[in-house]
Each structure stands twice: as C-alpha cells, then as structure tokens.
Design a protein around this motif. Structure first.
Motif, short mmCIF file in Angstrom:
data_model
loop_
_atom_site.label_atom_id
_atom_site.label_comp_id
_atom_site.label_asym_id
_atom_site.label_seq_id
_atom_site.Cartn_x
_atom_site.Cartn_y
_atom_site.Cartn_z
N ALA A 344 0.81 -1.22 0.00
CA ALA A 344 0.00 0.00 0.00
C ALA A 344 0.84 1.27 0.00
O ALA A 344 0.30 2.37 0.06
CB ALA A 344 -0.91 0.00 1.23
N THR A 346 4.38 3.84 -1.21
CA THR A 346 4.85 4.53 -2.42
C THR A 346 6.33 4.84 -2.28
O THR A 346 6.81 5.20 -1.20
CB THR A 346 4.07 5.84 -2.63
OG1 THR A 346 2.68 5.55 -2.76
CG2 THR A 346 4.55 6.58 -3.88
N GLY A 366 3.38 -2.18 -7.05
CA GLY A 366 2.41 -1.61 -6.14
C GLY A 366 1.40 -2.67 -5.72
O GLY A 366 1.11 -3.61 -6.47
N ASP A 368 -2.47 -3.96 -4.10
CA ASP A 368 -3.89 -3.63 -4.19
C ASP A 368 -4.30 -2.88 -2.93
O ASP A 368 -3.95 -3.26 -1.83
CB ASP A 368 -4.72 -4.91 -4.34
CG ASP A 368 -4.35 -5.67 -5.61
OD1 ASP A 368 -3.77 -5.03 -6.51
OD2 ASP A 368 -4.62 -6.87 -5.69
N ASN A 369 -5.06 -1.82 -3.14
CA ASN A 369 -5.42 -0.95 -2.01
C ASN A 369 -6.89 -0.57 -2.14
O ASN A 369 -7.23 0.55 -2.49
CB ASN A 369 -4.52 0.28 -2.01
CG ASN A 369 -4.63 1.08 -0.72
OD1 ASN A 369 -5.10 0.57 0.29
ND2 ASN A 369 -4.20 2.32 -0.76
N SER A 373 -6.70 5.35 -3.29
CA SER A 373 -5.77 5.49 -4.41
C SER A 373 -4.48 4.73 -4.13
O SER A 373 -4.05 4.63 -2.98
CB SER A 373 -5.45 6.95 -4.66
OG SER A 373 -6.63 7.66 -5.02
N THR A 374 -3.85 4.23 -5.16
CA THR A 374 -2.56 3.58 -5.04
C THR A 374 -1.61 4.14 -6.08
O THR A 374 -1.99 4.34 -7.23
CB THR A 374 -2.68 2.05 -5.19
OG1 THR A 374 -1.39 1.46 -5.03
CG2 THR A 374 -3.24 1.65 -6.54
N ASP A 396 -6.94 -1.09 -7.85
CA ASP A 396 -7.60 -0.28 -6.85
C ASP A 396 -9.03 -0.04 -7.27
O ASP A 396 -9.35 -0.04 -8.46
CB ASP A 396 -6.86 1.06 -6.70
CG ASP A 396 -7.42 1.90 -5.57
OD1 ASP A 396 -8.26 2.76 -5.84
OD2 ASP A 396 -7.02 1.63 -4.43
N SER A 400 -5.66 4.20 -9.74
CA SER A 400 -4.38 3.49 -9.81
C SER A 400 -3.44 4.30 -10.69
O SER A 400 -3.75 4.59 -11.85
CB SER A 400 -4.56 2.08 -10.37
OG SER A 400 -3.31 1.45 -10.54
#
Length: 584
Positions: A344, A346, A366, A368-369, A373-374, A396, A400
C-alpha cells in the motif's frame, strides 16, 4: 601491509666513482656510473697538511668547482668501496677516520643522526684502526655509505687522520626527498603515478624533484569506490587533496596516503552490516536511506532480491540502483532482479532530492489498495532520472497510478518547473472497478515539464461506470516532451486516451505510437481547456475509434490523419515527419 622501495628516474642501486689525489691539486675522474665496476681510488704523494677540498660533479669528468647541478642525482645509492693508494716513498698510517658535518643547500643541519642518514659507514664496516699503507701499497677496507635522500645540495666531510697530518675530503651531491606512498581503504584503489602502489602497500619512492605528479584511480570492477582524498604527512603539501591527478610538493621527507572509500551505501537482502562497504551491506533500502544521509553518500546500490516496504520510502538526495550481484562485483538488471514490493506504500522522490535523484534497475510492484488510491512512484517537487525500470501500479477500486509527477506549491511559477527524465521504462497502471475510477500510466500536474522518452506505457482498465483511463495525463500548465514511446490508453468505460492535456501548457509530442484498449470512447489525444500543442509530428495513431484528436475547448474532432496533419503540420510532405495511422 607489504613494503617495497621505488627509485626516481635516475636511481641506481650502486654507483662507483674514481678519485685521483695529488700533492697540490685535487681532482677526480668518473670512470663508471654502473654497478660493480671500478671503485673510488685515492692516491697519496705524501700528506703535509690538512685540506678541505670539494669533490663534486658525480656525473662526469669535472674539476673542483663543478656546478652542483651536475652532482649526484636522486636515487643514487651505494656502499662505495674507496681504495687508498700510497704512491709516495714513505709509509702512511691512518690513525682515525671520522665523518662529520652535514650541509643542506648552504645551511647547517645539526645532529649526527641527520648527517648519518646521508653519509656514513655501513653497519659493521668501519675499518679497524690504525691502518698502515706502505709506499706503493694500498688499503681497500674503507667503505662509505652514500645515499642522498634530500633534494638539494648535500655535502659531508670524510677526515683521514694520518701520521703525517690530516686530510679532509668533502663529498658533495644532490640528494632526493624520500616520499612514502600508501594506499588505504581496502582493495579498491591504487596509485598509478609516480609509481604503481596497490591497496595495502607502502612504497618508499625517491623523487628526482621537489614536485611529484600524483595520480590515483579506483580499482573496483564497477567503479563503486573512488578516491576520497590524499592525506599528506611530514614535509609534504598537496595542491588538491580531492583530485585524482594532483601535485605533491616536498620540502623534506614525508608521506602521502591515497584514501579510498565508496560514495555508495550497499544493500543486500538479509544482511546486517553498516552498509558503508561492499563487504558490510545493510539489509534494506529503508535502513540504507538514513545511512546515506548521515554519511553524505551519493547513492544506494542494491543487490538482487525482493525488498518489502513497511512504509512509504522517501529517497533523500541520491541515486537508487538495482541489479547488482551479491558481492557487488557484477551488474545485470535482467539477471539480478531487484524487486521492491510496495504494497500500500509509495516510493517517493521529493523536494529534498533535487536534481540528484536517480532510479535505475528496479521492478516496483504496487499493491492492491481497495477503496483508496494507489501510486507506485511519486515525484514531488524534484527532477530525478528514472530509467531502465519496470513500474507496476496495484489494482484499486478508485484510482491506480504508476507514476505521479507533481510540483510543490512553492514552485508554482514557470521558472520553477520541475524537469524529471523518464526514459526506457516499462510503466503499467493497475485496474480500477469503482464508479468514476481512473487508471493513469503517468499523471503530470502543476508546472511539471518532464522528458518522457523510449518507454512502454500502459493504462489499466476502469470497469466501473464512468471509468476513465489515460496513458499520460498532464494538467495545470505542465509541458512534457513526449518522444518515441509506445502508449496504450487502456480501457476506461467512459473514456480512454493515450494522451490527455488540460489547463494550459505546451507539450511536444513526437514519434510515438498511440492507441487504446476496449473503451467505448477512445482517443489518441484529448485537449482540455486552454491546452495547446507545441509539436505533433511523426506519431502513429491507431485504434482511436472516436477521434485521433479531440479538443474539448472548441468541441472539435479530428477523425482522420489528414485532418491531424493539416491542423498541426500544414504544408508538410515529408513522410518521416507526418503523423500516420497503422498498426505497428
């Protein structure tokens, strides 16, 4: 630490000279400067008084007033056997032999120890006295150790005390400064001038001048170690202690040490070192960043492995490079996969990075969130180079984004636009499912002018109602230069476009392939309010079912390539410049 000796350009291991001693005039003739040939010969025709005569010019036949420039040069070193020959009619008895007085460039240097380092009897070789030399006989048991080690005019006096008086022979010459060369900092550097010195070695070099050119070079196969500085000792000064090529000035014996260190922090998955050397790596990128800052290193090098983020990773000013072998002696970003599982979180290059940021050789995944937002990579208020990476955003429900580029509010003027360089990456946004969800390959915002070239950029699908997708989405006075990319606008249910520009800016769009997935409203390029195109040439636009170019500002659709070229390349006929429409 190994130790060996080096000599200057004129150095020899032994030198031999021959003297002729007459009753009235003292002169000498050089028979050879090569080792193991004739020895100095002093001939006596009786000794009536003490004399203190200069013998100079050790490089050729010379008289007593030889210019000191012609005297013994740097590196001459000998255990000279002086033969005393009595050519008179009476016996000569040598009752004592003494060495005294040491003169350097006309000034006295007190102390027997200093003097003995230049002229002296080799250990255990002072002859037993008295010595009687009969008429016509000779004595060959006199050895003199002469090793100039100081640049400048050197002289010492050899006194022979005989039954008939005392004679003093002054031996003069130019010597050399001893310069001890040392390489420190592990087996990753060496000195190559004035003589090769490898890591861990100490070499005594006898210089032929008071100025010695120094050159050092890193010895790591990938250049991960550099000269940190030259450290002088004794009577040595260095013109530039940080330069690989510099000059040492000697005013006496001294030393100079080439100190090597790495400008990088080393990371190996599972390691637990301090990260400061390739043999002591630390275990994570998150651990390496404060080490980078505290030690003012310029980057982080990461060995192959999978590194899992536990929070957002904010890079300080410096580079982040992956693809290294576990011992950091080889690099292959394909074979040595270096993966950052972001979950989750960055990876961020923020304003503290400035223009020094560099990301190369990684796979960013990245996570899945759901419901939020991801973003895989965020560039905020800085201008890093992002090259040779695989960047995957997670899936997401709402948004995304593979790469988000945004200027900080303080830099809201055109003069403060940021200019990241995004090149040769594979950039893939994730999918969204919520109503109004959006997928962005690259999202550019607020006076950001990146150079985007040679990438494969793919937006995801946005399957919810009003879903949208964009390969590159650029707004708010941003003017990217987009060249030679392969850009898929994805599959938004309401709208999909390879490129989108809005709210000002003057983008340049050249030599790209632009297309879309399976959306119902697909565009090659969308222009929103006040957006203008600086250049649109050489692009291949296809599978843009609704329009190659759609301008929201005046609600116009350019649905054929001829219309696109007439609008943006009026009168152009060169097929290499014209836009076209065909599958690649």
């Amino acid at each position: 630490m190994a130790e060996k000796q080096g000599y200057g350009a004129h150095g020899t291991l032994q030198s031999s000279v021959v003297f002729y001693f007459a009753a009235v005039i003292l002169s000498w003739v050089l028979l050879s400067c090569q080792p193991n040939l004739a020895v100095p010969l002093l001939s006596f025709q009786g000794i009536e008084q003490s004399r203190d005569d200069m013998i100079g010019g050790f490089t050729g036949t010379a008289s007593l007033d030889t210019d000191p420039e012609g005297s013994t040069l740097v590196g001459d070193r000998s255990k000279t056997n002086i033969v005393l020959q009595n050519i008179g009619t009476e016996d000569i008895v040598i009752t004592d032999i003494a060495l005294y007085r040491h003169v350097y460039s006309g000034g006295e240097i007190s102390g027997t120890e200093d003097f003995q380092t230049i002229f002296g009897f080799p250990p255990g070789l002072k002859p037993d006295l008295p010595v009687s030399i009969p008429s016509g006989g000779e004595f060959d048991g006199l050895f003199l150790y002469f090793e100039p080690v100081i640049a400048g005019y050197e002289s010492g006096v050899l006194v022979l005390d005989t039954n008939s008086g005392q004679v003093s022979l002054r031996i003069a010459g130019y010597g050399a400064w001893e310069l001890t060369l040392i390489v420190a900092g592990g087996a990753n550097g060496k000195i190559v001038e004035p003589i090769e010195v490898l890591a861990g070695e100490t070499i005594v070099y006898r210089a032929t001048s008071t100025e010695v050119a120094l050159k050092a070079t890193g010895d790591h196969p990938l250049g991960l170690y550099e000269l940190q500085q030259w450290t002088p000792g004794g009577s040595v000064s260095i013109a530039d202690v940080n330069a690989e090529e510099t000059v040492a000035t000697l005013t006496g014996p001294g030393s100079v040490q080439a100190v090597y260190s790495s400008p990088y922090v080393f990371v190996l998955d599972g390691a637990a070192g301090d990260g400061l050397t390739d043999s002591t790596p630390c275990g994570s990128i998150e651990t390496a960043i404060p080490i980078l800052i505290a030690n003012s290193r310029k980057g982080i090098v990461v060995a192959a492995g999978t590194y899992t983020a536990s929070a957002d990773i904010s890079m300080a000013a410096g580079s982040l490079k992956g693809g290294y072998s576990s011992d950091f002696t080889a690099r292959d970003i394909t074979a040595n996969l270096t993966i950052i599982d972001l979950g989750a979180y960055t990876l961020i290059f923020d304003e503290t990075t400035g223009e020094a940021g560099f990301l190369e050789g990684f796979t960013l995944n990245g996570g899945d969130n759901a419901g939020e937002s991801t973003t895989a990579l965020r560039i905020y208020g800085s201008s890093p180079v992002i090259t040779d990476n695989i960047i995957n955003a997670g899936n997401d429900s709402l948004r995304s984004t593979a790469i988000h580029i945004i200027n900080e509010p303080e830099n809201d003027l055109l003069d403060d636009a940021i200019t990241p360089d995004i090149g040769n990456n594979t950039i893939t946004a994730g999918n969204t499912t919520a109503a109004g969800g959006t997928s962005y390959g690259i999202y550019i915002d607020w006076y950001a002018n990146p150079a985007i070239s040679d990438n494969v950029i793919t937006a995801g699908s946005s399957s919810g109602s009003s879903g949208k997708s964009y390969g590159i989405y650029s707004v708010n006075q941003s003017s990217p230069v987009v060249r030679n990319n392969f850009i898929n606008g994805g599959g938004g249910t309401a709208e999909a476009s390879a490129l989108y520009f809005g709210y000002g800016g003057y983008p340049e769009i050249e030599d790209n392939t632009l297309f879309n997935g399976n959306a119902s409203n697909t565009y090659g390029l969308i222009l929103w309010t006040f957006a203008r195109i600086e250049t649109l040439s050489g692009n291949n636009l296809y599978d843009c079912d609704t329009a190659f170019v759609y301008n929201y500002f005046d609600n116009t659709y350019l649905t054929t390539i001829d219309e696109v070229n007439d609008e943006y390349l009026p009168g152009e006929t060169d097929p290499a410049v014209l836009n076209r429409s065909a599958p690649p």
